[in-house]
Design a protein around this motif. Structure first.
Motif, PDB file in Angstrom:
ATOM      1  N   TRP A 134      -6.861  19.159  -7.864  1.00  0.00           N
ATOM      2  CA  TRP A 134      -7.023  18.301  -8.961  1.00  0.00           C
ATOM      3  C   TRP A 134      -7.252  19.562 -10.113  1.00  0.00           C
ATOM      4  N   ALA A 135      -6.546  19.474 -11.247  1.00  0.00           N
ATOM      5  CA  ALA A 135      -6.761  20.387 -12.280  1.00  0.00           C
ATOM      6  C   ALA A 135      -6.687  21.739 -11.659  1.00  0.00           C
ATOM      7  N   ALA A 136      -5.381  22.077 -11.084  1.00  0.00           N
ATOM      8  CA  ALA A 136      -5.451  23.258 -10.405  1.00  0.00           C
ATOM      9  C   ALA A 136      -4.873  24.545 -11.398  1.00  0.00           C
ATOM     10  N   HIS A 137      -5.285  25.870 -11.269  1.00  0.00           N
ATOM     11  CA  HIS A 137      -4.478  26.802 -11.952  1.00  0.00           C
ATOM     12  C   HIS A 137      -4.534  27.982 -11.133  1.00  0.00           C
ATOM     13  N   GLY A 138      -3.637  28.718 -11.806  1.00  0.00           N
ATOM     14  CA  GLY A 138      -3.113  29.872 -11.235  1.00  0.00           C
ATOM     15  C   GLY A 138      -4.156  30.995 -11.536  1.00  0.00           C
ATOM     16  N   ARG A 139      -4.652  31.013 -12.919  1.00  0.00           N
ATOM     17  CA  ARG A 139      -5.768  31.804 -13.179  1.00  0.00           C
ATOM     18  C   ARG A 139      -6.522  31.033 -14.239  1.00  0.00           C
ATOM     19  N   LEU A 140      -7.586  31.451 -14.711  1.00  0.00           N
ATOM     20  CA  LEU A 140      -8.159  30.864 -15.654  1.00  0.00           C
ATOM     21  C   LEU A 140      -7.827  31.149 -17.089  1.00  0.00           C
ATOM     22  N   LEU A 141      -7.787  32.730 -17.101  1.00  0.00           N
ATOM     23  CA  LEU A 141      -7.665  33.338 -18.481  1.00  0.00           C
ATOM     24  C   LEU A 141      -6.053  33.478 -18.639  1.00  0.00           C
ATOM     25  N   ARG A 142      -6.000  33.415 -20.042  1.00  0.00           N
ATOM     26  CA  ARG A 142      -4.501  33.667 -20.606  1.00  0.00           C
ATOM     27  C   ARG A 142      -4.057  34.986 -20.501  1.00  0.00           C
ATOM     28  N   ALA A 143      -2.824  35.063 -20.015  1.00  0.00           N
ATOM     29  CA  ALA A 143      -2.304  36.456 -19.757  1.00  0.00           C
ATOM     30  C   ALA A 143      -0.511  36.413 -20.624  1.00  0.00           C
ATOM     31  N   PRO A 144      -0.101  37.385 -20.858  1.00  0.00           N
ATOM     32  CA  PRO A 144       1.314  37.288 -21.529  1.00  0.00           C
ATOM     33  C   PRO A 144       2.329  36.331 -20.884  1.00  0.00           C
ATOM     34  N   ASP A 145       2.262  36.304 -19.593  1.00  0.00           N
ATOM     35  CA  ASP A 145       3.324  35.450 -18.869  1.00  0.00           C
ATOM     36  C   ASP A 145       2.398  34.273 -18.318  1.00  0.00           C
ATOM     37  N   TYR A 146       1.551  33.774 -18.991  1.00  0.00           N
ATOM     38  CA  TYR A 146       0.503  32.721 -18.453  1.00  0.00           C
ATOM     39  C   TYR A 146      -0.244  32.211 -19.629  1.00  0.00           C
ATOM     40  N   THR A 225       1.523  19.790  -0.348  1.00  0.00           N
ATOM     41  CA  THR A 225       0.384  20.123  -1.433  1.00  0.00           C
ATOM     42  C   THR A 225       0.830  18.841  -2.699  1.00  0.00           C
ATOM     43  N   LEU A 226      -0.476  18.162  -2.938  1.00  0.00           N
ATOM     44  CA  LEU A 226      -0.374  17.317  -4.007  1.00  0.00           C
ATOM     45  C   LEU A 226      -1.018  17.900  -5.138  1.00  0.00           C
ATOM     46  N   LEU A 227      -0.448  17.820  -6.196  1.00  0.00           N
ATOM     47  CA  LEU A 227      -1.287  18.249  -7.550  1.00  0.00           C
ATOM     48  C   LEU A 227      -1.282  17.037  -8.225  1.00  0.00           C
ATOM     49  N   LEU A 228      -2.816  16.808  -8.907  1.00  0.00           N
ATOM     50  CA  LEU A 228      -3.100  15.663  -9.773  1.00  0.00           C
ATOM     51  C   LEU A 228      -3.558  16.092 -11.155  1.00  0.00           C
ATOM     52  N   THR A 252       4.049  18.408  -4.956  1.00  0.00           N
ATOM     53  CA  THR A 252       4.416  17.271  -5.737  1.00  0.00           C
ATOM     54  C   THR A 252       3.130  17.479  -6.767  1.00  0.00           C
ATOM     55  N   LEU A 253       3.608  17.228  -8.242  1.00  0.00           N
ATOM     56  CA  LEU A 253       2.602  17.005  -9.347  1.00  0.00           C
ATOM     57  C   LEU A 253       2.708  15.593  -9.728  1.00  0.00           C
ATOM     58  N   THR A 270      -6.353   4.850  -9.671  1.00  0.00           N
ATOM     59  CA  THR A 270      -4.911   5.375  -9.754  1.00  0.00           C
ATOM     60  C   THR A 270      -5.124   6.669  -9.021  1.00  0.00           C
ATOM     61  N   VAL A 271      -6.059   7.387  -9.244  1.00  0.00           N
ATOM     62  CA  VAL A 271      -6.387   8.963  -8.483  1.00  0.00           C
ATOM     63  C   VAL A 271      -6.396   8.620  -7.076  1.00  0.00           C
ATOM     64  N   LEU A 272      -7.277   7.588  -6.636  1.00  0.00           N
ATOM     65  CA  LEU A 272      -7.559   7.418  -5.475  1.00  0.00           C
ATOM     66  C   LEU A 272      -6.377   6.794  -4.504  1.00  0.00           C
TER      67      LEU A 272
END
Length: 355
Positions: A134-146, A225-228, A252-253, A270-272
Motif C-alpha cells: 500500500w502506497a509503495a515507493h521506490g524511494r521517498l525523495l525526488r531525483a532527476p529520474d524519480y 505482488t499486488l500494489l494498492l 498488479t497495480l 474495497t481495499v479489503l
C-alpha cells in the motif's frame, strides 16, 4: 468497548530480535499467514481504540491468520539502540514470523512498511509467499529520474514539524482529508502517536525512509505482488506505485478512488476485497463482505451525504464545505460504497445514515 470486548483482539507477545524484543499479536485462526507491517508508527494496544483501524484488522483476520507487530523503536517494542536500519527492520519481520510459527507468508506493508516488505522479500524470498504493498515507493525523495518523490525542502519541513510539534495532531488533515475536523479521531491520534514514538524515534523513521532506495532492486522481486494506492493520496503520490509496479515483474497495480493516505480510511471495504481476492484466490461476494461488519461513515462523509440528499452536486458540495471538487467526488463515492448504494437516487431513499 473495543479494548475490553473485541473478540478478535489477542494478547501482546514478545520475541527477541538481536538485542531488542519485538511486540507482536496474532489475529484470526484459519487461512493463510499474512504479516502486516504497519506504516510510520503503531501501537498494538491503542490501535484497537480507533474503530476504523480495529475494523480493518478484524476484517483481515476473517480470511487470514494475521501477524502484526510494532517496529523496534515504536509502540510496545523495545527502543532501537542505534539509528534505524533497514537490515534490522527485515530481521525483525523474520523474528516475528519465526515466533508465530509462520514459515511462509504474504507480507502486507503500508508506506514505509511497504519498503520493509519489499526489502524482506529481496532478502528472504523463500519465506515470502506474496507481497501486498500500500502506497509503495521506490524511494521517498525526488531525483532527476524519480520526479514523484518529495522535494528536499518538503522533507526538511516535515522533519522540522516533528521536532516542533510531534504528537499534537498537526498534519492529519493533510494526510487524510476525510478526517478533517474530526476531533474524536484527532484526540485518538495524538494519544496514539505520543505513545507510539518519541520525537527522536519519529525522526529516525523519516531518516530511514530518506536513505532507502529500492529502485535498482525492484526487478529482482520474484514474489507475486499486488500494489494498492488511492489515486488522490495527498501524502504519497500514486505515481510512486506506478513506478514500482512497472518494475516488479508481473506486479498488479489497483488504483482506487480516494483522497486519504491510510487504507482503513475511506472505502476500506474495497481495499479489503482486493486483498482477500489476491491472498485467497477468491473474490468475496457482497454477502462475504458483510462478515466484516458495517463501515461507519466519517463525519465529513456524513456531511457530504446530507448535502447530496438535498440535491447538491459535487461542485456545490465542494463550495459549501470549502474542499476541492475531487475531494467531494471521492467522499460521495465512499458513501455509496459503504452504504452499498449505486446512485444518488438510492442515497436519497436512505431514511437514516449509519453512525
Amino acid at each position: 468497548d473495543l479494548w475490553q470486548a473485541d473478540p478478535m483482539r489477542r494478547e501482546v507477545r514478545y520475541t527477541p530480535a538481536g538485542d531488542v524484543r519485538i511486540a507482536y499479536q496474532v489475529l484470526g485462526a484459519d487461512g493463510p499467514d499474512l504479516v502486516f507491517v504497519p506504516g510510520f508508527v503503531s501501537h498494538l494496544d491503542l490501535a484497537w481504540e480507533e474503530p476504523s483501524l480495529a475494523l480493518f484488522l478484524r476484517s483481515l483476520g476473517t480470511f487470514s491468520r494475521v501477524i502484526w507487530f510494532d517496529k523496534r523503536g515504536t509502540g510496545l517494542s523495545d527502543p532501537a539502540p542505534g539509528p534505524a536500519d533497514m537490515a534490522q527492520a527485515v530481521a525483525d519481520v523474520r523474528a516475528v514470523m519465526r515466533a508465530a510459527g509462520a514459515q511462509q507468508a504474504t507480507v502486507f506493508g503500508v508506506a514505509v512498511g511497504a519498503a520493509i516488505a519489499m526489502s524482506f522479500a529481496l532478502r528472504h524470498p523463500e519465506h515470502t509467499r506474496s507481497l501486498v504493498l500500500w502506497a509503495a515507493h521506490g524511494r521517498l525523495l525526488r531525483a532527476p529520474d524519480y520526479p514523484a518523490g518529495w522535494s528536499e525542502e518538503f522533507y526538511a519541513e516535515v522533519v522540522a514539524g516533528v521536532d516542533r510539534h510531534w504528537a499534537q495532531g498537526h498534519g492529519i488533515d493533510a494526510m487524510n482529508p476525510s478526517l478533517a475536523g474530526d476531533e474524536r479521531f484527532r484526540d485518538w491520534w495524538v494519544r496514539h502517536a505520543r505513545a507510539a514514538a518519541s520525537p527522536a524515534e519519529a525522526r529516525a523513521l523519516f531518516e530511514l525512509c530518506a536513505v532507502t532506495d529500492l529502485r535498482v532492486a525492484l526487478p529482482d522481486l520474484a514474489a507475486p505482488t499486488l500494489l494498492l494506492h488511492h489515486v488522490d493520496d495527498p501524502w504519497l503520490s500514486v505515481e510512486h506505485s506506478r513506478y514500482v509496479a512497472q518494475r516488479i515483474p508481473g506486479a498488479t497495480l489497483v488504483e482506487l478512488p480516494g483522497v486519504d493516505h491510510w487504507p482503513w480510511i475511506g472505502d476500506a471495504g474495497t481495499v479489503l476485497t482486493e486483498i482477500e481476492a489476491f491472498v485467497t484466490g477468491a473474490r468475496p461476494s457482497r454477502r462475504g463482505r458483510a462478515r466484516w461488519g458495517p463501515q461507519a461513515l466519517t463525519r465529513r462523509e456524513r456531511e457530504v451525504a446530507a448535502l447530496a440528499t438535498e440535491g447538491l452536486s459535487a461542485p456545490d458540495i465542494a463550495r459549501r464545505l470549502v474542499i476541492s471538487e475531487r475531494t467531494a467526488e471521492s467522499h460521495i463515492a465512499n458513501v455509496y460504497a459503504k452504504l452499498g448504494l449505486s446512485s444518488r437516487r438510492d442515497l436519497m431513499r436512505q431514511a437514516e445514515l449509519p453512525t
